[in-house]
Write a protein that holds these residues in place. Structure first.
Motif, PDB file in Angstrom:
ATOM      1  N   LEU A   2      -0.595  -2.654   5.539  1.00 47.95           N
ATOM      2  CA  LEU A   2      -0.740  -1.926   4.285  1.00 47.95           C
ATOM      3  C   LEU A   2       0.535  -2.099   3.468  1.00 47.95           C
ATOM      4  O   LEU A   2       1.607  -1.636   3.865  1.00 47.95           O
ATOM      5  N   ALA A  33       0.719  -7.686  -0.262  1.00 53.01           N
ATOM      6  CA  ALA A  33      -0.156  -7.864   0.900  1.00 53.01           C
ATOM      7  C   ALA A  33      -0.431  -9.347   1.139  1.00 53.01           C
ATOM      8  O   ALA A  33      -0.399  -9.842   2.277  1.00 53.01           O
ATOM      9  N   ALA A  66      -1.937  -0.432  -0.083  1.00 56.14           N
ATOM     10  CA  ALA A  66      -1.986   0.861   0.594  1.00 56.14           C
ATOM     11  C   ALA A  66      -2.458   1.962  -0.337  1.00 56.14           C
ATOM     12  O   ALA A  66      -1.990   2.092  -1.479  1.00 56.14           O
ATOM     13  N   THR A  98      -7.746   3.034   2.067  1.00 55.52           N
ATOM     14  CA  THR A  98      -7.550   1.928   3.012  1.00 55.52           C
ATOM     15  C   THR A  98      -6.891   2.414   4.297  1.00 55.52           C
ATOM     16  O   THR A  98      -7.111   1.850   5.367  1.00 55.52           O
ATOM     17  N   ALA A  99      -6.074   3.489   4.211  1.00 56.66           N
ATOM     18  CA  ALA A  99      -5.396   3.996   5.404  1.00 56.66           C
ATOM     19  C   ALA A  99      -6.374   4.571   6.421  1.00 56.66           C
ATOM     20  O   ALA A  99      -6.142   4.493   7.623  1.00 56.66           O
ATOM     21  N   LEU A 156       3.010  -0.459   8.078  1.00 57.26           N
ATOM     22  CA  LEU A 156       3.259   0.051   6.731  1.00 57.26           C
ATOM     23  C   LEU A 156       4.497  -0.655   6.186  1.00 57.26           C
ATOM     24  O   LEU A 156       5.616  -0.373   6.604  1.00 57.26           O
ATOM     25  N   HIS A 190       5.183   3.194  -1.436  1.00 59.50           N
ATOM     26  CA  HIS A 190       3.741   3.359  -1.557  1.00 59.50           C
ATOM     27  C   HIS A 190       3.419   4.567  -2.436  1.00 59.50           C
ATOM     28  O   HIS A 190       4.015   5.638  -2.272  1.00 59.50           O
ATOM     29  N   ILE A 240      -1.358   9.055   2.066  1.00 60.80           N
ATOM     30  CA  ILE A 240      -1.604   7.900   2.941  1.00 60.80           C
ATOM     31  C   ILE A 240      -1.313   8.281   4.390  1.00 60.80           C
ATOM     32  O   ILE A 240      -2.086   7.976   5.294  1.00 60.80           O
TER      33      ILE A 240
END
Length: 443
Positions: A57, A64, A115, A119-120, A129, A135, A141
């Motif tokens: 993430l 990414a 992230a 998505t977490a 991470l 983030h 998250i």
């Protein structure tokens, strides 16, 4: 592979603690080393006929993809594994996210995503991470992620440089919980371990003491006096901001901080899309002639549908403002005497945009981030608050003030007459103070 790494990277790689957190100076190879650990884990699973699952993430789609192309793929290639990268749209809950994935022959998979809380919580997997302090919604998250990795045997890796104190990374790093294995590598430690960097040259090039202390010496800077704390700056970053080619033809507002020699000349371009202001481009010039500055404004006024150009009329700005009004129309150009109460209230309106996340700025631009964070609120001897910014090689918060003037120009109730602007900003500032007081009462 360990022979190609520096000692601090070897220590991180060989630490197989289930929960591992690392604070590393910039450009010391934290993502490279962690993606090597992920690759090793997949290859080790294959050697015993098993398979594993990893999710990376990152703070945005670009980061990414970089983790896959500059980390995972080269590592797997070194093992003789041809890894095909698949990019696709992944629908989770109510949103669609751009994913990058590599599937290994043994069934192991590595997926990289931007992230967010969606998505977490979308996977049951080992998690990395990357640059967690940057983030958006880091606490949300974390709340979505931790139940996912609580399954026995799953690993969690967290790496970041500091980003102020208003995020979950700061809290995790400073917690007394003994479960975490911690690694701290500032630039001095990295160089002592063999990283080839000239610290004197690097610090001089950084040109910003706060930037150096945070990004390289790993200090969590006190945010008490910062007008725009790092967490609200980061929350407004977006990978699609700062790209002129994404201009949609909507109304545009430009803020122009004027300079000729010592500081930067900056034009910050914002497009209003719905109720959000998107940065389309930020133009900076230094030691540029007035003719070159005029030509740049003419280009912007010709390319975009500019509703308002707001310029700093203070001091040397008088003539440029007059010239721009003559060239582009008095109704489209406003000059601000950016001092005293006007300065404070322009900044207050901009701060509201940041806090409400109704602004998008380029992602991962450390110079811009430091410039926005440079403005400090101090009290004068009479107790009246004022805003100050240190001057360094990157300017005098010139980008920040250009952006704030662009935000001011975008307000639909902005009074066009110069002598009416002050009263408008006083009203907006009063509204902000009332809102803050109401929020404190609720807490």
């Amino acid at each position: 592979m360990a022979g190609l790494l520096y000692p601090y990277q070897v220590r991180w790689l060989r630490d197989q603690a289930r929960f591992k957190i690392g604070m590393f100076a910039r450009q010391t190879g934290k993502t490279f080393t962690t993606t090597l650990e992920i690759s090793d884990d997949c290859v080790a699973a294959d050697a015993i006929g098993g398979r594993t699952r990893w999710v990376i993430l990152s703070r945005g789609e670009r980061q990414a993809l970089e983790a896959m192309n500059e980390g995972i793929r080269p590592h797997l290639k070194a093992y003789g594994i041809a890894a095909e990268l698949l990019e696709y749209d992944l629908k989770l809950e109510e949103a669609t996210h751009r994913a990058a994935e590599i599937a290994l022959p043994n069934g192991s998979r590595i997926t990289a995503l931007p992230a967010n809380p969606d998505t977490a919580r979308g996977f049951s997997a080992n998690v990395f991470l990357d640059e967690f302090a940057f983030h958006k919604d880091s606490r949300a998250i974390w709340g979505a992620l931790f139940p996912v990795v609580s399954k026995p045997g799953l690993k969690l890796r967290i790496c970041s440089t500091p980003n102020g104190r208003g995020n979950k990374f700061y809290e995790l790093w400073n917690s007394n919980e003994g479960t975490w294995s911690r690694h701290r590598v500032d630039i001095n430690q990295a160089v002592a371990d063999g990283l080839p960097r000239d610290l004197t040259e690097l610090r001089a090039a950084a040109g910003d003491d706060d930037l150096w202390r945070q990004e390289y010496e790993l200090e969590f800077l006190d945010e008490a006096s910062a007008w725009l704390p790092y967490d609200i700056i980061t929350a407004c970053e977006d990978g699609a901001a700062g790209r002129p080619e994404l201009y949609q033809g909507g109304p545009v507002f430009i803020g122009n901080d004027i300079a000729r020699r010592s500081d930067l000349w900056v034009a910050w371009v914002l497009e209003l899309v719905g109720d959000v202001l998107w940065t389309r481009e930020i133009v900076t010039l230094k030691n540029a002639s007035f003719a070159a500055q005029d030509a740049e404004i003419a280009r912007l006024m010709g390319y975009y549908n500019v509703r308002q150009l707001v310029m700093d009329q203070t001091g040397m700005g008088e003539k440029p403002v007059e010239d721009m009004k003559a060239a582009h129309g008095r109704g489209r150009v406003t000059g601000l005497h950016l001092a005293g109460a006007v300065r404070m209230n322009v900044a207050s309106v901009a701060k509201m945009r940041f806090e409400d996340r109704k602004l998008r700025i380029p992602q991962g631009d450390n110079v811009l981030r430091a410039d926005l964070h440079k403005i400090k609120k101090v009290n004068s001897e009479t107790g009246i608050p004022r805003l100050v910014a240190d001057r360094d090689s990157a300017g005098h918060a010139d980008r920040a003030w250009a952006g704030m003037m662009a935000i001011a120009g975008a307000d639909p109730f902005m009074v066009k007459r110069d002598d009416g602007i002050l009263e408008f900003y006083r009203r907006e500032h009063a509204k902000m103070l009332e809102r803050k007081a109401a929020e404190k009462e609720k807490q």
